[in-house]
Write an enzyme that holds these catalytic residues in place. Sequence first.
Site, mmCIF file in Angstrom:
data_model
loop_
_atom_site.group_PDB
_atom_site.id
_atom_site.type_symbol
_atom_site.label_atom_id
_atom_site.label_comp_id
_atom_site.label_asym_id
_atom_site.label_seq_id
_atom_site.Cartn_x
_atom_site.Cartn_y
_atom_site.Cartn_z
ATOM 1 N N ARG A 102 0.808 -1.216 0.000
ATOM 2 C CA ARG A 102 0.000 0.000 0.000
ATOM 3 C C ARG A 102 0.844 1.269 0.000
ATOM 4 N NH1 ARG A 102 -2.542 -3.935 2.938
ATOM 5 N NH2 ARG A 102 -4.765 -4.224 2.502
ATOM 6 N N HIS A 128 -0.696 -2.686 -4.545
ATOM 7 C CA HIS A 128 -0.119 -3.663 -5.477
ATOM 8 C C HIS A 128 -0.065 -3.165 -6.922
ATOM 9 C CE1 HIS A 128 0.395 -6.452 -2.341
ATOM 10 N NE2 HIS A 128 -0.798 -7.006 -2.330
ATOM 11 N N HIS A 199 2.945 -12.987 -4.922
ATOM 12 C CA HIS A 199 1.823 -13.061 -3.989
ATOM 13 C C HIS A 199 1.226 -14.470 -3.915
ATOM 14 C CE1 HIS A 199 -1.446 -11.530 -1.530
ATOM 15 N NE2 HIS A 199 -0.977 -10.304 -1.650
ATOM 16 N N GLU A 336 5.297 -12.261 1.541
ATOM 17 C CA GLU A 336 5.684 -11.362 0.460
ATOM 18 C C GLU A 336 6.944 -10.576 0.847
ATOM 19 O OE1 GLU A 336 1.989 -9.042 -0.465
ATOM 20 O OE2 GLU A 336 1.235 -10.419 1.081
#
Length: 371
Positions: A102, A128, A199, A336
Amino acid sequence: MAPIVSHGSCYYKLIEKGSLVMAVITAKPLFQKPEGTATLYTLQNTNGIRVSITNYGATILSIWVPDRNGKLADVVLGHGSTEMLCQQCYYLGATVGRCCNRISKGQFTLNGRDYQLACNDHGKNHLHGGVGGFARRFWQAQTLENGSLRMSLHSPDGEDGYPGNLEVSVVFTLTENDQLQLHYQAQGDADTLCSLTNHTYFNLAGHDAGDILKHKLKLYADRFTETNAESIPTGRELPVAGTSMDFTDFHAIGERIHAADQPLKFGNGYDHNWVLRDGDGQLALCAELYEPESGRLLQVSTDLPGIQFYSGNFIDGSACGKGGVYYQPRSGLALETQYAPDAVNHPQWPSPILRAGEQFDKTTIFAFSVR
């Protein structure tokens, strides 16, 4: 020279060492749209481990690995239809960028100029890479002589609001010691942001085995980035000691996920960035995930400074996955590797700013074994 063998619409590339076949790459059509063609590539080593990847979103669709008894299972969540893959619901297995995670209000300042990115996270923040993002692009695929698969794309100036043209590639390599290596590279003609990650959602018991709450996790991190209710960092790094965020030793994910701690309330579970102990640009072990019943162990290494552990809290059972499975909350978890979310707006942290002519060159390794 490794031979390529045609069989109908499939192609087999044999990776040889002397007289031995060391690995196989297969390719077959997946689907076609006006803007591109998706192909399914499968890497397989001599231990029988298979990794399937498509050039749509440079997305990992499946990873088959054995348990302690040698029984294979697909240990990653995946889409059940072309339509769901194109939507990239939950970003299952996708390569995300230009900047993963974000950015507060989709805003940042670079070289004195203010930029506004698309706010695709409940209309409030950038997530993303934006409305388009790399997860919804057709990448160019190339099989390499060493058995690796390279995915590359051109991101034009202004795409999703980012400045500068950017050339991006990810090389996927499945090794004989059961490592899936992801090597990211990017270079642009103007100062921009770049923080690439994968992801994939893991369930080491099998993608259709239910929740991941009995999985045991260890993170090589003593601090995490505090966030507000919108999962935007406050700028503080807090110690994990004595909290439900402490994974410095193995803990079952379900052990404390319902604790009354504020971070877990804000994230509806785990959805935070941990500051890696060895996040100084050197490739190092950063996470270990163990599933006791199968004995499968996943070890993650990276040279990036952070890792986002997301426990799949917002998977809501509405999307049909592989084999007709409707994934429920916490059916899988993501690990991630990344720069911290909103790092561009926190100059005290390692920066995702990529200067013109410089290269983003980072590696993440997923290593599979059993105990």
